[in-house]
Scaffold this active site. Structure first.
Site, mmCIF file in Angstrom:
data_model
loop_
_atom_site.group_PDB
_atom_site.id
_atom_site.type_symbol
_atom_site.label_atom_id
_atom_site.label_comp_id
_atom_site.label_asym_id
_atom_site.label_seq_id
_atom_site.Cartn_x
_atom_site.Cartn_y
_atom_site.Cartn_z
ATOM 1 N N TYR A 165 -0.686 40.987 -11.339
ATOM 2 C CA TYR A 165 -1.878 40.485 -10.660
ATOM 3 C C TYR A 165 -2.395 41.570 -9.719
ATOM 4 O O TYR A 165 -1.668 42.050 -8.844
ATOM 5 C CB TYR A 165 -1.580 39.231 -9.840
ATOM 6 C CG TYR A 165 -1.294 37.975 -10.630
ATOM 7 C CD1 TYR A 165 -1.461 37.911 -12.004
ATOM 8 C CD2 TYR A 165 -0.859 36.841 -9.987
ATOM 9 C CE1 TYR A 165 -1.197 36.740 -12.698
ATOM 10 C CE2 TYR A 165 -0.606 35.673 -10.670
ATOM 11 C CZ TYR A 165 -0.767 35.630 -12.025
ATOM 12 O OH TYR A 165 -0.510 34.471 -12.709
ATOM 13 N N GLN A 166 -3.646 41.950 -9.928
ATOM 14 C CA GLN A 166 -4.287 42.995 -9.122
ATOM 15 C C GLN A 166 -3.428 44.270 -9.102
ATOM 16 O O GLN A 166 -3.294 44.938 -8.084
ATOM 17 C CB GLN A 166 -4.572 42.503 -7.698
ATOM 18 C CG GLN A 166 -5.505 41.319 -7.628
ATOM 19 C CD GLN A 166 -6.953 41.660 -7.955
ATOM 20 O OE1 GLN A 166 -7.347 42.817 -8.026
ATOM 21 N NE2 GLN A 166 -7.756 40.632 -8.162
#
Length: 95
Positions: A58-59
């Site tokens: 994530y990110q």
């Protein structure tokens, strides 16, 4: 907030609403800046939430780093589910 037992034998009570953190961070060019992520998480905890979902991709890892920093004061009160991915691209060859 409503709670459920996680699994059949864990004894862990988790909030029925899990906070997804895929948009914590801005590495993908969009998402919540660190101060916004902190505010979101604090509001969730104050509302009785205790179950957080994250993943290493994530990110590009920024979400997990933010979670690690933000949850420090609440760490003993939270259940964090983190997933691992091998990233994009072809699967490794089997020997």
């Amino acid at each position: 907030m409503r709670y459920k037992i996680l699994g059949r034998r864990t004894g862990l009570k988790v909030s029925a609403l899990c906070l997804g953190t895929g948009m914590f961070g801005r590495a993908w060019g969009y998402g919540a800046a660190p101060d916004e992520a902190r505010s979101i998480l604090q509001g969730y905890v104050e509302a009785g939430g205790n179950f957080i979902d994250t993943a290493d991709n994530y990110q590009h890892g920024e979400a997990e780093r933010l979670i690690g920093e933000i949850v420090a004061p609440y760490r003993n009160d939270l259940v964090i589910a983190s997933k691992f991915s091998r990233g994009a691209g072809p699967a490794p060859a089997l020997a």
